[in-house]
Design a protein around this motif. Structure first.
Motif: not given
Length: 549
Positions: A69-71, A88-102, A105-112
């Motif tokens: 995702g970062v790259r 405009t980016m193609a459909l991208q998986r970009y997981d999000l931090p879900s807490g202090d335990d490291g 969470t799996e997430r998918y995005w459409s970015f512009v």
């Protein structure tokens, strides 16, 4: 009739904050300048992220080696900043931090990513807009009810149409850029595959020709004028083959280092010793000057030697008969300084920076242009920069020669003085060697060369025959090509190692594929060493030393 009451000016900050699409405003260096509520809600963050780099706020999942995702987002943002146009980016998986335990969470995005230009046409900010399409992706993945999927598709289509209606012109530009980007990426991948395959295929006949030349030098003890020609031209072909591979890796950023504490003096001495013979042609000379004290750097010995080889080869190409080249190693403050100076054709001072480009030459291509692909200096620059160093070129003009200077940082910590390994004091014994090589000419030539040195050699041309031979006869060493026509060399190695006597053999991979991933694959299969083609006889004999008494 009274004049209409003027409408109040819109508060753009409030409008931006109320926008339903998660959005960020980024500086050109990708620092977060502003964020709207939809973004904070979607990413479970707070306004504390303002002023921080976006990739610090939203890093890749460190436990997912395939996370890109970062790259991909960085590439899109850099494209928008460099071109001044929306990306405009193609459909991208970009997981999000879900807490202090490291956890993530799996997430998918459409970015512009849309650049905002200042009055002078420079990119002042980038609007990063994302739509969370995770629910849609998950529904499609598990095959939920068709009605819900179709409803989500319709909803996404309506959202996309609303965005297109905001700025139809930007949409068209995005489509054109996206199509051009796909074509460019596909063309680059095709070029990479072609270059790697070409370099690999060239190595087989090149290795056979190199071995045959060494055999001729043994038979013609009095020498022959043609041998020096063959040696020079084969060395040139080998260098061009390496430049093809490393040039492609340099362009795509896939060159890698194996770092260790190294004495640059030994790198300079061994590299210049290998290439000195080429300078004897047409009375050219090579002068090497190194200090008496160690010059230690943290780097990859082979890659540092490659930098020097490319610079000295460049000097050799552009130096006229009778010319002189000097290699000088010194230290200045906290840097090791390596200079390669020649009295050759030189170049215009304003051409210095261009020389390190891909396929660049000091003189235009033509019937009098020196041989080569114009990749050597580009590879040298990439390798130097990977060592946190710099490389520069300087000339006072055509006909005045040139100086190439490499500066590498000296390590901050000190280590005991390095000692050179002592030569083995044992006598070589006769070895039983199996050569598995599908190139019949190369196999026969290596067999003759090794038999001349007192070894017993058997040759086979398939992986199946190699397995059969090692079942019926116990060998000391197996030289195995990785690209055999039936079983690949790694499969052969794994099966040999699985046998009761398999650990007693020394397995050596010989291949035209020399990427670090190829080395890792052969090592995991059980090979003790991985050698590139063409393999000089001296290196092969040196490698056999550890198994000899």
């Amino acid at each position: 009739m009274s004049a209409p009451r003027p409408l109040p000016a819109p508060d753009f900050r409030r409008l931006f904050d109320a926008t339903p699409s998660p959005s960020l405003v980024l500086a050109p260096d990708f620092t977060i300048v502003e964020v709207n509520r939809a973004y904070l809600t979607a990413t479970h963050t707070t306004r504390d992220i303002v002023g921080r780099p976006v990739f610090e706020v939203l890093p890749d999942n460190p436990d997912d080696p395939s996370a890109d995702g970062v790259r991909n987002l960085r590439r899109s943002l850099e494209t928008a900043v460099a071109s001044g146009r929306t990306d405009t980016m193609a459909l991208q998986r970009y997981d999000l931090p879900s807490g202090d335990d490291g956890a993530f969470t799996e997430r998918y995005w459409s970015f512009v990513n849309t650049p905002v230009l200042d009055p002078e046409g420079h990119v002042a900010h980038v609007i990063h807009r994302g739509e969370d399409v995770t629910e849609f992706v998950c529904q499609r993945r598990v095959g939920r009810a068709r009605e819900r999927a179709e409803g989500m598709e319709i909803d996404l289509f309506v959202r996309a149409r609303e965005i297109r209606e905001v700025n139809e012109q930007l949409r068209m530009v995005n489509l054109e850029l996206d199509a051009a980007g796909r074509r460019s990426r596909e063309e680059q991948r095709a070029k990479d595959r072609f270059i790697a395959t070409l370099a690999h295929e060239v190595r087989n006949p090149l290795a056979a020709a190199t071995a045959a030349t060494e055999l001729l030098s043994l038979d013609l003890s009095g020498g022959h004028p043609a041998l020096s020609v063959l040696e020079r031209q084969l060395a040139t072909l080998a260098r061009m083959s390496n430049d093809l591979l490393d040039g492609a890796r340099a362009v795509t950023g896939r060159l890698e280092l194996v770092r260790e504490r190294a004495d640059l003096r030994t790198v300079v001495d061994s590299t210049c010793a290998d290439i000195r013979g080429l300078f004897a042609h047409e009375n050219r000379t090579l002068d090497v000057r190194v200090p008496t004290e160690p010059v230690l750097v943290d780097g990859d010995r082979l890659r540092l030697a490659q930098v020097l080889t490319n610079l000295v080869s460049n000097a050799l190409k552009y130096t006229l008969p009778g010319g002189h080249t000097t290699v000088r190693l010194t230290t200045e403050r906290d840097e090791a300084v390596l200079r390669v100076q020649d009295d050759g054709i030189g170049f215009a001072p304003d051409q210095a920076a261009e020389l390190f480009g891909v396929f660049m030459r000091a003189v235009p291509a033509g019937p009098r242009a020196p041989e080569g692909l114009g990749l050597g200096l580009s590879v040298a620059r990439t390798l130097t920069e990977l060592h946190d160093g710099t490389i520069t070129a300087q000339s006072d003009g055509p006909g005045t020669g040139a100086v190439f200077t490499v500066r590498l940082p000296l390590p901050s910590s000190t280590t005991p003085e390095l000692s050179l390994p002592k030569p083995p004091d044992h006598k070589r014994r006769e070895l039983a060697i199996l050569i598995a090589e599908d190139n019949a000419d190369l196999a026969a030539t290596y067999r003759t060369l090794l038999e001349r040195h007192g070894h017993y050699v058997t040759t086979v041309h398939t992986g199946a025959d190699a397995l059969t031979a090692t079942e019926s006869q116990l060998f000391d060493v197996v030289l195995c090509d990785l690209g055999l026509p039936d079983l690949d060399g790694c499969t052969v190695a794994r099966r040999i190692r699985s046998r009761p006597h398999g650990t007693k053999l020394r397995l050596i991979a010989v291949s035209g594929f020399t990427h670090p991933t190829d080395h890792a694959r052969s090592r995991s299969a059980g090979f003790d060493a991985h050698l590139p083609k063409p393999l000089p006889l001296a290196e092969l004999l040196e490698l056999l030393d550890p198994v000899e008494d």
